[in-house]
Design a protein around this motif. Structure first.
Motif, short mmCIF file in Angstrom:
data_model
loop_
_atom_site.label_atom_id
_atom_site.label_comp_id
_atom_site.label_asym_id
_atom_site.label_seq_id
_atom_site.Cartn_x
_atom_site.Cartn_y
_atom_site.Cartn_z
N ALA A 92 -61.25 5.93 55.54
CA ALA A 92 -62.66 5.90 55.11
C ALA A 92 -63.25 7.30 55.08
O ALA A 92 -63.95 7.68 54.14
CB ALA A 92 -63.45 4.99 56.05
N GLN A 144 -60.05 3.87 59.57
CA GLN A 144 -61.19 4.74 59.82
C GLN A 144 -60.92 6.14 59.26
O GLN A 144 -61.80 6.78 58.67
CB GLN A 144 -61.48 4.82 61.32
N TYR A 200 -56.36 0.19 62.68
CA TYR A 200 -57.80 0.48 62.63
C TYR A 200 -58.05 1.98 62.57
O TYR A 200 -58.99 2.44 61.90
CB TYR A 200 -58.50 -0.15 63.82
N THR A 201 -57.23 2.76 63.26
CA THR A 201 -57.37 4.21 63.18
C THR A 201 -57.06 4.69 61.76
O THR A 201 -57.77 5.55 61.21
CB THR A 201 -56.42 4.89 64.17
#
Length: 323
Positions: free
Chosen positions: A250, A247, A243-244
């Motif tokens: 992104a 992110q 997830y890091t």
């Protein structure tokens, strides 16, 4: 919802998630059963490592985003400082008794591939959406509500992820489904490369639909790949790393398309703006093409046979894709 909130005031887009998160937090404290703390008594949180990695990521993103406005020396210095802080983070993790990230977990090839693919996929996905919204609102003059409705088809993954994707994973394997999703993303971005000044929504719809399908096929399988073969005690760490990475990706994708768009736009005319958008749309296409290559490399075993690394986890519930 984003379009409606922006109509009321763009700051609501940032405020409403805070309210929702507060409600979820209150519900979690009241409803989620308490469990014993797994860490031994006296173990401290790795604050130094957390600060170093956060500052490093922020500086790298800032340096890329400001590349079109700042001097080359300032850009290199900012990005270099970010990379240096990531090195500091690695040094801290090697020495602290309770690291935020146990560096040994990075020896897992499947985990590294999933993180790299997730970073590139998220970078392309959010970078594309940013340019698409600029095109619809700045060049075409669509309202925020019209733009949000135009992008709504991308949300088809909310329906397909828990219904179609698990069946495909069960039939074809985790890695093949993820690579298939990445290929669809590449086709979606390629569809928009010849973007015209007067494209109708019908002309955009195939590319947007492909992107929604791509997200449905990619996100869940990447989550499984990131945690496959990881000890149960480190499942949370593996998920957190993915997830890091997404992110971070992104933010990098948004920064990169902004940089390219600003550099390629030489005026305020419609043709100049369109040229900037077309140039920026190359960024997500390149990112997802690299993600395809990275993910597909996981199919090759050391013997040279083409295999799906996720086959080893065939006994795991495929409903995990719904996460």
């Amino acid at each position: 919802m984003g379009g409606l909130l922006t109509t009321a005031g763009w700051r609501w887009v940032f405020f409403v998630p805070v309210v929702i998160a507060a409600v979820i937090l209150a519900a979690a404290l009241a409803l989620v059963p308490k469990t014993p703390r797994p860490a031994p008594a006296g173990e401290r949180f790795d604050l130094a490592g957390g600060l170093a990695v956060t500052a490093g990521i922020v500086l790298i993103v800032l340096g890329i985003e400001r590349g079109a406005h700042a001097s080359a020396a300032a850009t290199v210095a900012t990005v270099g400082a970010g990379v240096l802080l990531l090195g500091v983070f690695a040094a801290i993790e090697r020495r602290t008794p309770a690291p935020l990230v146990r560096l040994g977990i990075l020896r897992n090839p499947a985990l590294l591939r999933a993180n790299a693919a997730g970073l590139l996929f998220a970078g392309g996905f959010f970078g594309f959406q940013f340019i698409a919204v600029l095109y619809m609102q700045e060049l075409r003059g669509w309202s925020t509500v019209e733009t949000s409705l135009a992008m709504l088809v991308v949300g088809v993954d909310a329906v397909l992820s828990p219904t179609l994707t698990p069946k495909l994973v069960e039939r074809f394997g985790n890695a093949r489904v993820a690579v298939g999703g990445l290929v669809l993303a590449a086709l979606a971005y390629a569809w928009f490369l010849p973007l015209g000044a007067e494209w109708s929504y019908v002309a955009m719809l195939p590319g947007l639909t492909l992107l929604g399908l791509a997200f449905a096929l990619t996100y869940g399988p990447l989550t499984i790949a990131a945690t496959d073969g990881v000890d149960e005690a480190e499942q949370g760490l593996a998920g957190g790393l993915l997830y890091t990475s997404m992110q971070f990706g992104a933010a990098l994708g948004m920064s990169a398309v902004t940089l390219v768009n600003a550099a390629a736009t030489e005026g305020s005319s419609a043709s100049s703006m369109l040229g900037g958008y077309r140039a920026a749309l190359v960024v997500p296409l390149v990112a997802v093409a690299v993600a395809v290559a990275v993910s597909a490399s996981g199919w090759r075993a050391r013997s040279g046979r083409v295999v799906d690394e996720a086959d080893a986890s065939a006994d795991r519930p495929v409903d995990a894709v719904a996460r």
